[in-house]
Scaffold this active site. Structure first.
Site, mmCIF file in Angstrom:
data_model
loop_
_atom_site.group_PDB
_atom_site.id
_atom_site.type_symbol
_atom_site.label_atom_id
_atom_site.label_comp_id
_atom_site.label_asym_id
_atom_site.label_seq_id
_atom_site.Cartn_x
_atom_site.Cartn_y
_atom_site.Cartn_z
ATOM 1 N N GLY A 141 42.215 34.685 36.087
ATOM 2 C CA GLY A 141 43.361 34.285 36.481
ATOM 3 C C GLY A 141 43.315 33.984 37.854
ATOM 4 N N HIS A 201 51.012 37.246 42.959
ATOM 5 C CA HIS A 201 50.654 36.537 44.307
ATOM 6 C C HIS A 201 51.327 35.526 44.653
ATOM 7 C CE1 HIS A 201 46.288 37.794 44.480
ATOM 8 N NE2 HIS A 201 46.021 37.824 43.145
ATOM 9 N N HIS A 229 50.100 40.147 37.550
ATOM 10 C CA HIS A 229 49.415 39.973 38.607
ATOM 11 C C HIS A 229 49.362 38.768 39.287
ATOM 12 C CE1 HIS A 229 45.365 40.972 40.450
ATOM 13 N NE2 HIS A 229 45.426 39.743 41.017
ATOM 14 N N GLU A 230 49.306 37.654 38.704
ATOM 15 C CA GLU A 230 49.184 36.319 39.314
ATOM 16 C C GLU A 230 50.727 35.772 39.768
ATOM 17 O OE1 GLU A 230 46.358 35.345 40.090
ATOM 18 O OE2 GLU A 230 45.329 36.473 38.384
ATOM 19 N N GLN A 261 46.098 31.966 46.409
ATOM 20 C CA GLN A 261 44.762 32.255 46.634
ATOM 21 C C GLN A 261 44.075 31.170 47.168
ATOM 22 O OE1 GLN A 261 44.635 34.481 42.898
ATOM 23 N NE2 GLN A 261 43.143 35.612 43.853
ATOM 24 N N CYS A 275 40.763 41.449 41.416
ATOM 25 C CA CYS A 275 41.268 40.208 41.953
ATOM 26 C C CYS A 275 40.222 39.518 42.566
ATOM 27 C CB CYS A 275 42.466 40.464 43.012
ATOM 28 S SG CYS A 275 43.332 39.100 43.628
ATOM 29 N N LEU A 276 40.233 38.195 42.529
ATOM 30 C CA LEU A 276 39.181 37.507 43.224
ATOM 31 C C LEU A 276 39.182 37.444 44.593
ATOM 32 C CD1 LEU A 276 38.983 34.184 40.694
ATOM 33 C CD2 LEU A 276 37.391 35.915 40.901
HETATM 34 NI NI NI Z 1 44.463 38.410 42.133
#
Ligand code: NI
Length: 180
Positions: A47, A139, A135-136, A52, A93-94
């Protein structure tokens, strides 16, 4: 299409609150979605939120399949229902590379969103997809999953990533110096 640079925690830009998309079906939105999907698949991750990649608009891409075959695009997503039942899932998480920790969230959610052309849809999710959507969407509100962890853990993660960041900058400087 192009790969976008993913911001790393604790970059303050990860805490900006995204604005709703107001223009659908535009070349710009299509390109953003395509670039986000490419960046997510390349990472690889399940995701990615526009926040991000330093675009502060309510756009999320998700694909929880192993063979990267089911891209989901959420524009202006809203959670319209969440189960009382919770689940704890080890999240990563990226923007927080190499860190995984348990976060408790509603086990099932119903989300209303638009696709890039402005067509509205609703989806009910459980398991990993429910985790990922929530989660997204965090963000988009400027929230990173480590903020659910204890201050002690969070500070440890922050210090580790800052140290790595300094290491990467030093390596880049040395490479640049070597070329002189
Ligand atoms: Ni993330």
């Amino acid at each position: 299409m192009a790969l976008l640079k993913i911001l790393r925690y604790p970059d303050p830009r990860l805490h900006k609150v995204a604005k709703p998309v107001t223009e659908f079906g535009t070349e710009r939105l299509r390109k953003l979605v395509a670039d986000m999907a490419e960046t997510m698949y390349d990472a690889p991750g399940v995701g990615l939120a526009a926040t991000q990649v330093d675009v502060h608009e309510r756009v999320v891409t998700i694909d929880v399949t192993e063979d990267q075959s089911q891209l989901l695009v959420f524009v202006n997503p809203e959670i319209v229902w969440a189960s009382e039942e919770k689940q704890v899932y080890d999240e990563g998480c990226l923007s927080v590379p190499g860190i995984y920790d348990g976060v408790e969230r509603p086990a099932r959610v119903k989300v209303r969103a638009f696709d890039a052309d402005g067509k509205e849809f609703e989806i009910e999710a459980d398991g990993l997809l429910a985790v990922c959507i929530q989660h997204e969407m965090d963000h988009l509100m400027g929230k990173v999953f480590v903020e659910y962890l204890s201050p002690l853990k969070r500070n440890r993660i922050k210090a580790k990533l800052q140290k790595e960041e300094r290491g990467m900058e030093r390596d880049a400087a040395q490479r640049a110096g070597g070329r002189r």
